[in-house]
Design a protein around this motif. Structure first.
Motif: not given
Length: 464
Positions: A113-126, A192-201
């Motif tokens: 769940t946290l990984a999904s949240l992290a890739v949903s925006f570019r400042q999600g590294y932490f 935006s493409i990377i975000r969409m793909r990672l978030l879906a998986v």
């Protein structure tokens, strides 16, 4: 725990009680459901780890950080394991195997769940770092839990198979994650493409894992109605004959067990082999994309090549894990199996070094495929070796130092390998891997190992 007066004898040695023993020692069909659950959850978690590790350069660009900071998505897991394994495993030793399974699945669901949240925006590294911390909690519990599930739920002739199947989840997750991750995004893709793909998986995996957690809570029993083997029945009998202890007394017992293990040369030898073997595929997944980028950048898409290499390694590790089952069941040669497989894994490292030296992608492919085969065989074999030399010690107690060792080895090996890569080129990290495997291989042949669990089962059979 029950006191001595309440304890029920589980083992009735002697020929006149043979039928009675058969009735109390019985395998439950539910055991395969538990193994499949553990494998599926591990598969999804490992997919995410592979996606972060193999797509190192892509993830660094997406999060706007340096490649070494993406390495720390792996290293923070290792440090968390080192720092929290003792209190975590001490707490869980007081509860059933089911409680540990719930903890593994729950931590995995939170991590995804946290990984999904992290890739949903570019400042999600932490946030990704927090997700890896939760993933580390799951892994810390899972490392000894594989053997605990096998011992509590499986008969002696199926234990190696059960452990092997639970290794498959991690291998299959890394294999699919390595290939799919290389197609989820490239340096040229927009954020935006990377975000969409990672978030879906990642989001799909999170939902699936929460669903599995509900199933485990509702339907999995704390332990089978009957012990599945004579050796496990003996362990239960020893536990039931103990007086109930306070938390302070149990803490003292826990400390004494760990001190005893630290003076057990058989355990320490098997332990070193275990942490060396377990860190190899993790190290490879984390650094392979950077190694290939440094050596083969002019020969095409190194991310795709790296993905297929990791896929080959992981799929062949499944073959090796399954091979360990019949090999150990028929021969009982735990130490020999570990020594030979680590030795052959060392040879595969030499092949990889040769491939990098002559800039041959084919040789590096071959080295990773062979490495996967022999590491898979060695992983199952060394896990069973540790159980054999520490029986009847609680498995969670015996694996505390395994968790610490794997965490330290992974951080040290990854950090040193990254420095070697930057200073001396791509061959240097493979040389470090070769040195560690050779050290484990050379130690084992000179140590005579007692197989206590095997002897316990054999002695009861002889008495009947």
């Amino acid at each position: 725990m029950k006191n001595q007066k309440e304890a029920t004898p589980l083992i009735n040695p002697g020929p006149e009680n043979g039928d009675a023993n058969k009735e109390v020692v019985k395998a439950s069909p539910e055991r395969w459901v538990i193994v499949i659950i553990m494998s599926v959850v591990s598969c999804m978690r490992s997919f995410v780890l592979a996606a972060f590790g193999l797509n190192n350069n892509v993830m660094a660009k997406y999060f706007n950080v340096e490649p070494w900071q993406i390495d720390w998505l792996s290293n923070v897991r290792a440090l968390t394991m080192v720092l929290f394994c003792i209190p975590l495993l001490f707490i869980l030793r007081r509860f059933s195997v089911k409680t540990s399974i719930v903890a593994v699945v729950g931590c995995s669901a939170t991590s995804l769940t946290l990984a999904s949240l992290a890739v949903s925006f570019r400042q999600g590294y932490f946030i990704a770092i927090l997700g890896q911390v939760m993933s580390a909690f799951s892994t810390t519990i899972r490392i000894p839990l594989k053997s605990a599930i096998a011992a509590v739920w499986f008969p002696a002739n199926e234990i190696a198979y059960a452990v092997g199947i639970m290794f498959i989840g991690r291998a299959l997750g890394k294999a699919t994650g390595a290939v799919v991750a290389s197609h989820l995004g490239s340096i040229s893709d927009s954020p935006s493409i990377i975000r969409m793909r990672l978030l879906a998986v990642f989001g799909s995996f999170a939902i699936a894992t929460w669903t599995v957690l509900v199933f485990v809570v509702l339907f999995i029993k704390p332990r089978p109605k009957h012990p599945p083997s004579i050796a496990q029945a003996k362990v239960l009998q020893l536990q039931e004959l103990q007086e109930s202890t306070s938390l302070k007394e149990e803490l003292i017992q826990f400390k004494n067990v760990q001190l005893k293990l630290l003076t057990n040369v058989h355990f320490l030898t098997a332990w070193f082999a275990r942490i060396t073997i377990d860190s190899v595929p993790r190290f490879t997944t984390t650094l392979l994309s950077s190694i290939l980028q440094a050596n083969f950048s002019k020969k095409g898409n190194t991310s795709v090549d790296g993905g297929f290499m990791i896929m080959g390694l992981c799929l062949m590790s499944i073959v090796g894990s399954f091979s360990a089952g019949p090999l150990l069941s028929i021969t009982g040669r735990y130490k020999a199996s570990v020594a030979v497989s680590t030795g052959l894994a060392s040879v595969s490292c030499v092949l990889g070094i040769a491939g990098l030296a002559v800039t041959s992608t084919s040789l590096v492919y071959a080295s990773q495929i062979l490495l996967g085969l022999f590491v898979g065989l060695a992983s199952v074999s060394v896990t069973e070796l540790i159980v054999q030399v520490t029986y009847p010690t609680r498995i969670t107690d015996a694996f505390v130092f395994n968790v610490i060792g794997v965490g330290i080895m992974l951080v040290v090996q990854t950090t040193i390998a990254r420095l070697l890569l930057e200073k001396f080129g791509p061959i240097a990290p493979f040389t470090l891997e070769l040195f560690c495997l050779l050290l484990a291989t050379c130690l084992l042949p000179f140590m005579k190992m007692p197989f206590y669990r095997q002897e316990a089962a054999a002695s009861t059979t002889e008495n009947q």
